[in-house]
Design an enzyme around this catalytic site. Structure first.
Site, PDB file in Angstrom:
ATOM      1  N   ASN A   1     -54.373  36.268   0.883  1.00 20.54           N
ATOM      2  CA  ASN A   1     -55.242  37.444   0.936  1.00 20.54           C
ATOM      3  C   ASN A   1     -55.695  37.741  -0.486  1.00 20.54           C
ATOM      4  O   ASN A   1     -54.944  38.291  -1.283  1.00 20.54           O
ATOM      5  CB  ASN A   1     -54.474  38.635   1.530  1.00 20.54           C
ATOM      6  CG  ASN A   1     -55.302  39.911   1.520  1.00 20.54           C
ATOM      7  OD1 ASN A   1     -56.518  39.876   1.327  1.00 20.54           O
ATOM      8  ND2 ASN A   1     -54.647  41.032   1.714  1.00 20.54           N
ATOM      9  N   TRP A   2     -56.926  37.358  -0.796  1.00 18.91           N
ATOM     10  CA  TRP A   2     -57.443  37.549  -2.157  1.00 18.91           C
ATOM     11  C   TRP A   2     -57.792  39.007  -2.458  1.00 18.91           C
ATOM     12  O   TRP A   2     -58.113  39.337  -3.600  1.00 18.91           O
ATOM     13  CB  TRP A   2     -58.673  36.674  -2.366  1.00 18.91           C
ATOM     14  CG  TRP A   2     -58.367  35.216  -2.542  1.00 18.91           C
ATOM     15  CD1 TRP A   2     -57.135  34.616  -2.520  1.00 18.91           C
ATOM     16  CD2 TRP A   2     -59.317  34.165  -2.761  1.00 18.91           C
ATOM     17  NE1 TRP A   2     -57.255  33.266  -2.715  1.00 18.91           N
ATOM     18  CE2 TRP A   2     -58.586  32.958  -2.866  1.00 18.91           C
ATOM     19  CE3 TRP A   2     -60.700  34.116  -2.871  1.00 18.91           C
ATOM     20  CZ2 TRP A   2     -59.218  31.720  -3.082  1.00 18.91           C
ATOM     21  CZ3 TRP A   2     -61.333  32.905  -3.080  1.00 18.91           C
ATOM     22  CH2 TRP A   2     -60.598  31.724  -3.193  1.00 18.91           C
ATOM     23  N   LYS A   3     -57.782  39.853  -1.414  1.00 22.51           N
ATOM     24  CA  LYS A   3     -58.141  41.269  -1.574  1.00 22.51           C
ATOM     25  C   LYS A   3     -59.504  41.368  -2.274  1.00 22.51           C
ATOM     26  O   LYS A   3     -60.381  40.543  -2.034  1.00 22.51           O
ATOM     27  CB  LYS A   3     -57.026  42.017  -2.285  1.00 22.51           C
ATOM     28  CG  LYS A   3     -55.680  41.867  -1.566  1.00 22.51           C
ATOM     29  CD  LYS A   3     -54.620  42.801  -2.045  1.00 22.51           C
ATOM     30  CE  LYS A   3     -53.331  42.565  -1.257  1.00 22.51           C
ATOM     31  NZ  LYS A   3     -52.284  43.548  -1.610  1.00 22.51           N
TER      32      LYS A   3
ATOM     33  N   HIS B   1     -53.956  45.824   7.983  1.00 20.08           N
ATOM     34  CA  HIS B   1     -53.287  45.709   6.689  1.00 20.08           C
ATOM     35  C   HIS B   1     -52.950  47.104   6.179  1.00 20.08           C
ATOM     36  O   HIS B   1     -53.705  48.061   6.392  1.00 20.08           O
ATOM     37  CB  HIS B   1     -54.175  44.970   5.697  1.00 20.08           C
ATOM     38  CG  HIS B   1     -53.479  44.600   4.423  1.00 20.08           C
ATOM     39  ND1 HIS B   1     -53.272  45.505   3.408  1.00 20.08           N
ATOM     40  CD2 HIS B   1     -52.915  43.426   4.008  1.00 20.08           C
ATOM     41  CE1 HIS B   1     -52.626  44.911   2.419  1.00 20.08           C
ATOM     42  NE2 HIS B   1     -52.393  43.649   2.761  1.00 20.08           N
TER      43      HIS B   1
ATOM     44  N   GLU C   1     -53.181  48.544   3.425  1.00 20.71           N
ATOM     45  CA  GLU C   1     -54.209  49.186   2.610  1.00 20.71           C
ATOM     46  C   GLU C   1     -55.322  49.747   3.475  1.00 20.71           C
ATOM     47  O   GLU C   1     -55.898  50.794   3.160  1.00 20.71           O
ATOM     48  CB  GLU C   1     -54.740  48.190   1.578  1.00 20.71           C
ATOM     49  CG  GLU C   1     -53.708  47.846   0.513  1.00 20.71           C
ATOM     50  CD  GLU C   1     -53.956  46.556  -0.225  1.00 20.71           C
ATOM     51  OE1 GLU C   1     -53.131  46.202  -1.077  1.00 20.71           O
ATOM     52  OE2 GLU C   1     -54.976  45.882   0.067  1.00 20.71           O
TER      53      GLU C   1
ATOM     54  N   GLU D   1     -45.167  43.431   6.590  1.00 19.65           N
ATOM     55  CA  GLU D   1     -45.396  43.675   5.168  1.00 19.65           C
ATOM     56  C   GLU D   1     -44.927  45.088   4.838  1.00 19.65           C
ATOM     57  O   GLU D   1     -45.665  46.049   5.040  1.00 19.65           O
ATOM     58  CB  GLU D   1     -46.865  43.485   4.811  1.00 19.65           C
ATOM     59  CG  GLU D   1     -47.856  44.062   5.831  1.00 19.65           C
ATOM     60  CD  GLU D   1     -49.235  44.291   5.254  1.00 19.65           C
ATOM     61  OE1 GLU D   1     -49.640  43.547   4.358  1.00 19.65           O
ATOM     62  OE2 GLU D   1     -49.891  45.248   5.696  1.00 19.65           O
TER      63      GLU D   1
ATOM     64  N   GLY E   1     -47.671  44.720  -3.853  1.00 19.71           N
ATOM     65  CA  GLY E   1     -48.251  44.942  -5.162  1.00 19.71           C
ATOM     66  C   GLY E   1     -47.377  45.751  -6.098  1.00 19.71           C
ATOM     67  O   GLY E   1     -47.825  46.197  -7.156  1.00 19.71           O
TER      68      GLY E   1
ATOM     69  N   SER F   1     -45.122  40.984  -2.008  1.00 22.87           N
ATOM     70  CA  SER F   1     -44.701  40.440  -3.308  1.00 22.87           C
ATOM     71  C   SER F   1     -43.964  39.108  -3.169  1.00 22.87           C
ATOM     72  O   SER F   1     -42.969  38.855  -3.851  1.00 22.87           O
ATOM     73  CB  SER F   1     -43.841  41.455  -4.068  1.00 22.87           C
ATOM     74  OG  SER F   1     -44.602  42.596  -4.412  1.00 22.87           O
TER      75      SER F   1
ATOM     76  N   GLY G   1     -50.429  37.932  -1.326  1.00 20.60           N
ATOM     77  CA  GLY G   1     -51.443  38.681  -2.049  1.00 20.60           C
ATOM     78  C   GLY G   1     -51.672  38.118  -3.432  1.00 20.60           C
ATOM     79  O   GLY G   1     -52.283  37.069  -3.612  1.00 20.60           O
ATOM     80  N   GLY G   2     -51.176  38.827  -4.451  1.00 22.94           N
ATOM     81  CA  GLY G   2     -51.459  38.465  -5.840  1.00 22.94           C
ATOM     82  C   GLY G   2     -51.150  37.031  -6.205  1.00 22.94           C
ATOM     83  O   GLY G   2     -51.912  36.390  -6.951  1.00 22.94           O
TER      84      GLY G   2
END
Length: 251
Positions: free
Chosen positions: A9-11, A95, A97, A167, A173, A212, A233-234
């Site tokens: 997930n590149w967000k 998600h 977010e 999640e 994050g 994470s 994610g990151g």
């Protein structure tokens, strides 16, 4: 053994140039990994670019969001049919977010799950609790409520056509990660909730962990009995880290 899956997930990150460089760095290694499906969810404006870059490869494309509506006067929304037309195979729904920043409700997430199915996409249902809910001992109740909304909307047979990603909101994050044991406990609970309706389908559905996940903890997380891969994610924005995570999923 359940299918292994790792989703990036590149967000809200990327440009045409950085996307191309990242894919160039990823593909030689990803195409040499057997036993795990890999998918990448870029920002919406880059779906066409990723579909072109990943054409004729083993890596799938997914969307970070989807409208619950099929078409109409919904300015700014993107339908499942549009996503499918762009070459998407997956769509994230619910998600954390989207839930926390944009107010998506359990009912809306359930409709998005159904919309993805109707468009021939595989929905990736995201479930998770906040740190306050965990400390209050409400993790299972929160997960159960989020899951029930989708079960009530589509039923167990259709839910099993999707993927579920646990999640924990407190680990997204933040640098914090659920321990492998904590993650396993929730994944087992999800299977138990589903098994109450259909044990066979519950056993076969793909469950991912997100929160994470990094190259130095992925192997321990993926070694848990009920964890079939990850929603990353990151770490998915770094080629070396993401490849190592994918390799850990098929170890």
């Amino acid at each position: 053994m359940n299918a292994k899956l790792v989703i990036a997930n590149w967000k809200m990150h990327g440009t045409h140039a950085t996307n191309a460089r990242l894919i160039d760095a990823l593909l030689p290694s990803l195409q040499g990994i057997d036993g795990v499906q890999v998918a990448i969810c870029p920002p919406m404006p880059y779906l066409a670019q990723l579909s072109d870059l990943l054409e004729h490869t083993s890596v799938a494309v997914g969307a970070q969001n989807i409208s619950e509506r099929a078409q109409g006067a919904f300015t700014g929304e993107v339908s499942g049919q549009m996503l499918a037309d762009l070459g998407c195979a997956y769509a994230l729904v619910g998600h954390s977010e989207r839930r926390s920043l944009y107010g998506e409700t359990d009912a809306q997430v359930a409709m998005k799950f159904e919309a993805a199915l109707n468009a021939g996409l595989t929905p990736v249902l995201c479930l998770g609790e906040t740190i306050h809910q965990r400390k209050a001992g409400n993790t299972n109740a929160v997960i159960g409520s989020q899951l029930k909304a989708v079960l009530d909307q589509v039923g167990i047979a259709k839910l099993a056509k999707g993927v579920i990603a646990y999640e924990p909101v407190w680990a997204i994050g933040t640098g914090e990660t659920a321990t492998p044991e904590q993650a396993q406990q929730v994944h087992r609970h999800i299977r138990q909730v589903l098994a109450a309706r259909d044990p066979a389908l519950a056993a076969g559905i793909t469950l991912l962990y997100g929160g994470s996940v990094k190259d130095d903890n992925a192997a321990q997380l993926f070694a848990q009995h009920d964890i079939d891969g990850g929603l990353i994610g990151g770490a998915s924005l770094d080629a070396t880290s993401f490849v190592a995570i994918c390799q850990a999923a098929c170890a």
